[in-house]
Design a protein around this motif. Structure first.
Motif, PDB file in Angstrom:
ATOM      1  N   ALA A  92       1.624   8.300   6.625  1.00 55.86           N
ATOM      2  CA  ALA A  92       1.776   9.418   5.695  1.00 55.86           C
ATOM      3  C   ALA A  92       2.279   8.926   4.338  1.00 55.86           C
ATOM      4  O   ALA A  92       1.856   9.414   3.280  1.00 55.86           O
ATOM      5  CB  ALA A  92       2.730  10.451   6.282  1.00 55.86           C
ATOM      6  N   GLN A  93       3.166   7.955   4.380  1.00 56.90           N
ATOM      7  CA  GLN A  93       3.729   7.385   3.147  1.00 56.90           C
ATOM      8  C   GLN A  93       2.644   6.660   2.345  1.00 56.90           C
ATOM      9  O   GLN A  93       2.601   6.743   1.109  1.00 56.90           O
ATOM     10  CB  GLN A  93       4.848   6.409   3.521  1.00 56.90           C
ATOM     11  CG  GLN A  93       5.878   6.183   2.442  1.00 56.90           C
ATOM     12  CD  GLN A  93       7.063   5.396   2.986  1.00 56.90           C
ATOM     13  OE1 GLN A  93       7.009   4.815   4.068  1.00 56.90           O
ATOM     14  NE2 GLN A  93       8.136   5.383   2.227  1.00 56.90           N
ATOM     15  N   GLU A  94       1.752   5.995   3.043  1.00 57.84           N
ATOM     16  CA  GLU A  94       0.650   5.301   2.373  1.00 57.84           C
ATOM     17  C   GLU A  94      -0.275   6.303   1.682  1.00 57.84           C
ATOM     18  O   GLU A  94      -0.738   6.072   0.555  1.00 57.84           O
ATOM     19  CB  GLU A  94      -0.139   4.456   3.382  1.00 57.84           C
ATOM     20  CG  GLU A  94       0.600   3.202   3.839  1.00 57.84           C
ATOM     21  CD  GLU A  94      -0.130   2.463   4.946  1.00 57.84           C
ATOM     22  OE1 GLU A  94      -1.171   3.001   5.429  1.00 57.84           O
ATOM     23  OE2 GLU A  94       0.311   1.376   5.330  1.00 57.84           O
ATOM     24  N   SER A  95      -0.539   7.434   2.341  1.00 59.41           N
ATOM     25  CA  SER A  95      -1.381   8.471   1.739  1.00 59.41           C
ATOM     26  C   SER A  95      -0.714   9.040   0.496  1.00 59.41           C
ATOM     27  O   SER A  95      -1.376   9.307  -0.518  1.00 59.41           O
ATOM     28  CB  SER A  95      -1.654   9.597   2.749  1.00 59.41           C
ATOM     29  OG  SER A  95      -2.383   9.116   3.848  1.00 59.41           O
ATOM     30  N   THR A  97       1.436   7.468  -1.488  1.00 57.86           N
ATOM     31  CA  THR A  97       1.376   6.448  -2.543  1.00 57.86           C
ATOM     32  C   THR A  97      -0.019   6.383  -3.167  1.00 57.86           C
ATOM     33  O   THR A  97      -0.167   6.265  -4.393  1.00 57.86           O
ATOM     34  CB  THR A  97       1.752   5.067  -1.977  1.00 57.86           C
ATOM     35  OG1 THR A  97       3.052   5.146  -1.392  1.00 57.86           O
ATOM     36  CG2 THR A  97       1.763   4.011  -3.057  1.00 57.86           C
ATOM     37  N   THR A  98      -1.055   6.479  -2.320  1.00 59.15           N
ATOM     38  CA  THR A  98      -2.439   6.464  -2.822  1.00 59.15           C
ATOM     39  C   THR A  98      -2.691   7.672  -3.724  1.00 59.15           C
ATOM     40  O   THR A  98      -3.330   7.557  -4.780  1.00 59.15           O
ATOM     41  CB  THR A  98      -3.434   6.474  -1.648  1.00 59.15           C
ATOM     42  OG1 THR A  98      -3.159   5.374  -0.779  1.00 59.15           O
ATOM     43  CG2 THR A  98      -4.867   6.358  -2.156  1.00 59.15           C
ATOM     44  N   ALA A  99      -2.180   8.830  -3.319  1.00 61.96           N
ATOM     45  CA  ALA A  99      -2.335  10.044  -4.128  1.00 61.96           C
ATOM     46  C   ALA A  99      -1.618   9.898  -5.465  1.00 61.96           C
ATOM     47  O   ALA A  99      -2.131  10.307  -6.513  1.00 61.96           O
ATOM     48  CB  ALA A  99      -1.780  11.247  -3.360  1.00 61.96           C
ATOM     49  N   VAL A 107      -9.053  14.552  -6.342  1.00 63.14           N
ATOM     50  CA  VAL A 107      -8.799  13.491  -5.359  1.00 63.14           C
ATOM     51  C   VAL A 107      -7.306  13.422  -5.047  1.00 63.14           C
ATOM     52  O   VAL A 107      -6.905  13.292  -3.880  1.00 63.14           O
ATOM     53  CB  VAL A 107      -9.319  12.131  -5.872  1.00 63.14           C
ATOM     54  CG1 VAL A 107      -8.879  11.001  -4.938  1.00 63.14           C
ATOM     55  CG2 VAL A 107     -10.831  12.147  -5.995  1.00 63.14           C
ATOM     56  N   LYS A 108      -6.497  13.501  -6.078  1.00 65.06           N
ATOM     57  CA  LYS A 108      -5.041  13.473  -5.885  1.00 65.06           C
ATOM     58  C   LYS A 108      -4.601  14.591  -4.948  1.00 65.06           C
ATOM     59  O   LYS A 108      -3.847  14.372  -3.998  1.00 65.06           O
ATOM     60  CB  LYS A 108      -4.321  13.621  -7.240  1.00 65.06           C
ATOM     61  CG  LYS A 108      -4.307  12.391  -8.099  1.00 65.06           C
ATOM     62  CD  LYS A 108      -3.679  12.659  -9.458  1.00 65.06           C
ATOM     63  CE  LYS A 108      -2.177  12.714  -9.376  1.00 65.06           C
ATOM     64  NZ  LYS A 108      -1.582  11.366  -9.253  1.00 65.06           N
TER      65      LYS A 108
END
Length: 261
Positions: A92-95, A97-99, A107-108
């Protein structure tokens, strides 16, 4: 004139031997009294224990049981839960950070929703916060969830999750409080926003978050017509954080506040 003792005169003081013997007798008597008192105290303590040994032993056993249960809970429940929560938070943290790094707005927003709700059977931030609320990762999930909601303009949910987050971290603590202020500002509740900006500015003074939220507090105070508060916050930036990125904007707002005082 010389002084002479009369023949046969004897001093009236006791012989040294008698005095020593009397001193020894007195000492022995005092020692005996002390030991007698100690014996009495020991006897009373023994009698009390004999009368109350069951409840005393019961209390000792209860303390030992509680201690063992606490150790067992930590080892077999709390520690595995903390480890599991940390693993679930990673995706979830990776998602999130990607956002945060994405440039396209749609997309964000999609990535923030993935971070919040999870994907492909993986927990999202809301799942981690709900299922591991008593762990550090569950607490941190509230922070990321609040920030995600703030980014997708769901301000009420942002406030809810950020208020559920607590931290002594030098950066995260002030950022969370300041983000609550941002959400209130977007909801048109400037009084509440000012309160949270001031709280954020007062936490863990540093060169990044302190001038940031002093500036936001100053601007909110101007909007509310609280010019004295605005001057106070903006002057602090000018005097204490002159090299911060907000220092170049201070004079404009400070002039407005001072002119309206």
């Amino acid at each position: 004139m010389a002084t002479y003792n009369k023949r046969g005169y004897k001093p009236k003081t006791k012989p040294v031997k008698e005095e020593v013997e009397e001193f020894i007798d007195d000492s022995e008597s005092t020692t005996a009294e002390v030991f007698g008192s100690l014996d009495e105290g020991a006897n009373r303590a023994e009698e009390w224990f004999e009368k109350n040994q069951k409840p005393v032993i019961g209390v000792i056993i209860a303390i030992l049981v509680i201690a063992l249960l606490y150790l067992a809970y930590n080892k077999f429940i709390a520690e595995p839960a903390r480890a599991e929560a940390a693993n679930e938070l990673v995706v979830a943290q990776e998602s999130f950070t990607t956002a945060l790094e994405a440039t396209n707005t749609s997309v964000k927003d999609s990535l923030y929703m993935v971070a919040l709700n999870g994907k492909n059977g993986k927990y999202g931030l809301l799942d981690v916060a709900d299922n591991y609320g008593g762990t550090p990762s569950g607490n941190l999930a509230h922070y990321y969830a609040g920030m995600s909601y703030l980014e997708i303009k769901d301000y009420q949910n942002a406030i809810t999750h950020l208020q559920d987050f607590s931290s002594d971290d030098k950066m995260l603590g002030p950022l969370a409080k300041g983000a609550i202020g941002d959400a209130f500002m977007q909801l048109g509740q400037a009084d509440e926003a000012l309160d949270y900006y001031e709280k954020a500015a007062g936490m863990n003074a540093n060169d990044f978050t302190t001038p940031r939220f002093l500036f936001k507090a100053g601007v909110a105070a101007i909007d509310l017509g609280k010019m004295d508060a605005a001057v106070k916050h903006l002057t602090r930036i000018k005097e204490e954080y002159a090299t911060s990125e907000y220092a170049s904007q201070v004079d404009l707002y400070l002039g407005r506040a001072q002119a309206a005082q």
